[in-house]
Write a protein that holds these residues in place. Structure first.
Motif, PDB file in Angstrom:
ATOM      1  N   VAL A 128       2.456 -43.149 -20.234  1.00 48.15           N
ATOM      2  CA  VAL A 128       2.006 -41.935 -20.911  1.00 48.15           C
ATOM      3  C   VAL A 128       2.848 -40.733 -20.491  1.00 48.15           C
ATOM      4  CG1 VAL A 128       0.069 -40.335 -21.193  1.00 48.15           C
ATOM      5  CG2 VAL A 128      -0.344 -42.793 -21.192  1.00 48.15           C
ATOM      6  N   MET A 129       3.099 -40.618 -19.198  1.00 45.86           N
ATOM      7  CA  MET A 129       3.900 -39.485 -18.727  1.00 45.86           C
ATOM      8  C   MET A 129       5.339 -39.581 -19.223  1.00 45.86           C
ATOM      9  SD  MET A 129       1.792 -37.595 -17.279  1.00 45.86           S
ATOM     10  CE  MET A 129       3.027 -36.390 -16.803  1.00 45.86           C
ATOM     11  N   ALA A 130       5.888 -40.794 -19.250  1.00 45.81           N
ATOM     12  CA  ALA A 130       7.268 -40.970 -19.709  1.00 45.81           C
ATOM     13  C   ALA A 130       7.408 -40.587 -21.173  1.00 45.81           C
ATOM     14  CB  ALA A 130       7.716 -42.415 -19.488  1.00 45.81           C
ATOM     15  N   VAL A 131       6.453 -41.015 -22.022  1.00 47.68           N
ATOM     16  CA  VAL A 131       6.512 -40.686 -23.443  1.00 47.68           C
ATOM     17  C   VAL A 131       6.355 -39.182 -23.651  1.00 47.68           C
ATOM     18  CG1 VAL A 131       5.335 -40.966 -25.653  1.00 47.68           C
ATOM     19  CG2 VAL A 131       5.712 -42.943 -24.200  1.00 47.68           C
ATOM     20  N   THR A 132       5.459 -38.572 -22.904  1.00 50.83           N
ATOM     21  CA  THR A 132       5.266 -37.120 -23.019  1.00 50.83           C
ATOM     22  C   THR A 132       6.531 -36.368 -22.644  1.00 50.83           C
ATOM     23  OG1 THR A 132       2.912 -37.381 -22.452  1.00 50.83           O
ATOM     24  CG2 THR A 132       3.854 -35.175 -22.277  1.00 50.83           C
ATOM     25  N   ILE A 133       7.133 -36.749 -21.523  1.00 55.05           N
ATOM     26  CA  ILE A 133       8.349 -36.065 -21.062  1.00 55.05           C
ATOM     27  C   ILE A 133       9.506 -36.314 -22.019  1.00 55.05           C
ATOM     28  CG2 ILE A 133      10.071 -36.000 -19.218  1.00 55.05           C
ATOM     29  CD1 ILE A 133       7.781 -36.644 -17.259  1.00 55.05           C
ATOM     30  N   LEU A 134       9.640 -37.558 -22.495  1.00 57.08           N
ATOM     31  CA  LEU A 134      10.731 -37.885 -23.420  1.00 57.08           C
ATOM     32  C   LEU A 134      10.618 -37.086 -24.708  1.00 57.08           C
ATOM     33  CD1 LEU A 134      13.163 -39.614 -24.242  1.00 57.08           C
ATOM     34  CD2 LEU A 134      11.555 -41.364 -25.040  1.00 57.08           C
ATOM     35  N   THR A 135       9.415 -37.029 -25.266  1.00 54.10           N
ATOM     36  CA  THR A 135       9.219 -36.278 -26.504  1.00 54.10           C
ATOM     37  C   THR A 135       9.473 -34.792 -26.290  1.00 54.10           C
ATOM     38  OG1 THR A 135       7.554 -37.893 -27.198  1.00 54.10           O
ATOM     39  CG2 THR A 135       7.596 -35.784 -28.367  1.00 54.10           C
ATOM     40  N   ALA A 136       8.969 -34.261 -25.174  1.00 57.94           N
ATOM     41  CA  ALA A 136       9.207 -32.849 -24.870  1.00 57.94           C
ATOM     42  C   ALA A 136      10.697 -32.572 -24.734  1.00 57.94           C
ATOM     43  CB  ALA A 136       8.470 -32.461 -23.591  1.00 57.94           C
ATOM     44  N   VAL A 138      13.182 -34.268 -26.201  1.00 59.97           N
ATOM     45  CA  VAL A 138      13.820 -34.345 -27.527  1.00 59.97           C
ATOM     46  C   VAL A 138      13.556 -33.080 -28.322  1.00 59.97           C
ATOM     47  CG1 VAL A 138      13.769 -35.543 -29.743  1.00 59.97           C
ATOM     48  CG2 VAL A 138      13.795 -36.858 -27.618  1.00 59.97           C
ATOM     49  N   VAL A 139      12.281 -32.660 -28.350  1.00 56.08           N
ATOM     50  CA  VAL A 139      11.920 -31.450 -29.100  1.00 56.08           C
ATOM     51  C   VAL A 139      12.643 -30.232 -28.526  1.00 56.08           C
ATOM     52  CG1 VAL A 139      10.036 -29.897 -29.709  1.00 56.08           C
ATOM     53  CG2 VAL A 139       9.688 -32.375 -29.813  1.00 56.08           C
ATOM     54  N   LEU A 283      21.227 -34.839 -39.027  1.00 58.86           N
ATOM     55  CA  LEU A 283      21.068 -36.292 -39.113  1.00 58.86           C
ATOM     56  C   LEU A 283      20.533 -36.864 -37.810  1.00 58.86           C
ATOM     57  CD1 LEU A 283      21.464 -38.892 -40.708  1.00 58.86           C
ATOM     58  CD2 LEU A 283      23.836 -38.943 -39.905  1.00 58.86           C
ATOM     59  N   PHE A 284      21.097 -36.416 -36.687  1.00 58.01           N
ATOM     60  CA  PHE A 284      20.626 -36.892 -35.388  1.00 58.01           C
ATOM     61  C   PHE A 284      19.174 -36.487 -35.133  1.00 58.01           C
ATOM     62  CE2 PHE A 284      25.146 -37.226 -33.624  1.00 58.01           C
ATOM     63  CZ  PHE A 284      25.125 -38.599 -33.728  1.00 58.01           C
ATOM     64  N   THR A 285      18.786 -35.327 -35.647  1.00 61.07           N
ATOM     65  CA  THR A 285      17.399 -34.885 -35.495  1.00 61.07           C
ATOM     66  C   THR A 285      16.447 -35.871 -36.158  1.00 61.07           C
ATOM     67  OG1 THR A 285      18.099 -32.567 -35.494  1.00 61.07           O
ATOM     68  CG2 THR A 285      15.777 -33.009 -35.912  1.00 61.07           C
ATOM     69  N   PHE A 286      16.765 -36.243 -37.393  1.00 65.65           N
ATOM     70  CA  PHE A 286      15.923 -37.201 -38.108  1.00 65.65           C
ATOM     71  C   PHE A 286      15.851 -38.536 -37.376  1.00 65.65           C
ATOM     72  CE2 PHE A 286      17.344 -34.659 -41.927  1.00 65.65           C
ATOM     73  CZ  PHE A 286      16.154 -33.970 -42.022  1.00 65.65           C
ATOM     74  N   LEU A 287      17.005 -39.002 -36.935  1.00 64.11           N
ATOM     75  CA  LEU A 287      17.047 -40.311 -36.284  1.00 64.11           C
ATOM     76  C   LEU A 287      16.290 -40.297 -34.962  1.00 64.11           C
ATOM     77  CD1 LEU A 287      20.758 -41.369 -36.973  1.00 64.11           C
ATOM     78  CD2 LEU A 287      18.671 -42.124 -38.148  1.00 64.11           C
TER      79      LEU A 287
END
Length: 379
Positions: A128-136, A138-139, A283-287
């Motif tokens: 859960v922490m890894a997904v949260t940090i990864l998404t943060a 990327v955004v 394009l990279f944003t979408f991917l």
């Protein structure tokens, strides 16, 4: 008290769901039972506030999309990014509707005395922490790139001109982040709890398989053997009950997830087909967003598939036991267990498709099929 040779396991009330529940509490989705009346009132305001800022973002993004309706790239880009928030928002609404049922189920599981490994607790918290940090990350990365290019990360209505100067642009990006990130955290908190519960079922089914294979009938210890077998059957029935309740609670939740992945894939395929090389950042944003969506969907489908495999494994474990030396009445009871196990435990997306690797593949295929039809119509 000896736990059947499983001393390396820990009781669930040591906190298998505690991390997930605490995460849900912090994002306004799980009021603690120990809160006072005034604290519950304040928590309700906090919960509604996060709902409100998510809705405000969707309205701002919708207005921004309409204002740029003549630019197909901006429209598709906004739809792609807004779809993520819509997905999380609808799943949040479903979660809140089913929250009381889910709370009762969790209380029932915690009162069962079942056991899980300490490694499982750490794995789910780390995921859960890894997904949260990864998404943060990327955004934040794409927001920073948008800032450097002097554009909005998503075209949203603002009460001021966001590209007038750098300060206005920074303020607009901060407003968007403030409105979006709490919703993202809510999504990961819900995902953590759902995945933890599926992992719990899988672990308990593996435990039952081991118990069945190790069941050895000896005349001198017949009563002990019968008692162990009775406990195995009772636990298997209890786990089937948990699975049916989970399927009822998360039916609509998984349906929204499945539909969102299909539409997300279709939108990204359209974008890839029309975005030029000169717009490589877009394009990279979408991917990047597509990869995150596919990872989240794959985790659900993988765990759903694992639940099917482990529940079907009960029949094989029963057959591999030393049943040939058992009394006839125990053999008949074992046959009932085998018959029951041939109907695997499962989770479904709205009762339309099972949560499995095959469903994940089908969602990808459906997304591409929709894109191919749209592409033929446009051309």
């Amino acid at each position: 008290m000896v736990l059947s040779g499983l001393e390396r396991f820990y009781l669930i009330d040591d906190g298998f769901f505690s991390f997930n529940i605490k995460y849900l509490f912090f994002v306004g989705l799980w009021p603690e039972k120990t809160l006072t009346r005034n604290q519950k009132f304040l928590y309700k305001i906090y919960e509604l506030f996060i709902h409100a800022i998510t809705i405000i973002f969707l309205i701002m993004a919708g207005v921004g999309t309409y204002q740029n309706k003549d630019d197909i790239l901006i429209v598709l880009s906004n739809l792609d990014k807004s779809l993520v928030v819509y997905n999380f928002f609808f799943k949040t609404i479903i979660f809140l509707i089913k929250r009381d049922q889910l709370s009762d189920l969790i209380d029932e599981i915690e009162a069962s005395g079942d056991i899980v490994t300490k490694e499982r607790k750490k794995l789910m918290a780390n995921y859960v922490m890894a997904v949260t940090i990864l998404t943060a990350a990327v955004v934040s990365t794409f927001s920073l790139l948008a800032l450097l290019e002097g554009i909005m990360s998503i075209e949203a209505w603002m009460p001021f001109d966001p590209v007038k100067n750098s300060m206005s642009l920074v303020l607009s990006l901060q407003i968007i982040a403030f409105c979006v990130f709490p919703g993202l955290c809510r999504a990961f908190a819900m995902q953590g709890l759902v995945c933890s519960m599926i992992m719990y079922l899988c672990d308990q089914l593996i435990h039952l398989q081991k118990e069945l294979r190790s069941l050895d009938y000896v005349k001198d210890t017949e009563m002990i053997t019968r008692m162990k077998f009775k406990m195995i059957i009772k636990k298997h029935i209890r786990l089937m009950g948990y699975s049916m309740k989970m399927e009822s609670i998360f039916n609509e939740y998984f349906l929204v997830q499945n539909l969102a992945v299909t539409v997300e894939l279709c939108l990204n395929a359209v974008m890839v087909s029309i975005v030029g090389v000169q717009q490589i950042t877009l394009l990279f944003t979408f991917l990047a967003y597509l990869v995150l969506a596919l990872i989240n969907a794959y985790v659900y489908c993988y765990l759903g598939n694992e639940l099917i495999i482990q529940s079907e494994g009960i029949a094989l474990a029963a057959y591999e036991s030393t049943w040939t030396s058992w009394p006839v009445d125990l053999q008949k009871d074992l046959l009932i267990v085998i018959n029951a196990s041939q109907r695997p435990l499962k989770l479904s997306a709205g009762g339309i498709a099972l949560l499995s690797i095959q469903t994940f593949s089908q969602a990808l295929y459906n997304g591409y099929s929709i894109f191919a039809v749209l592409n033929d119509v446009v051309n």
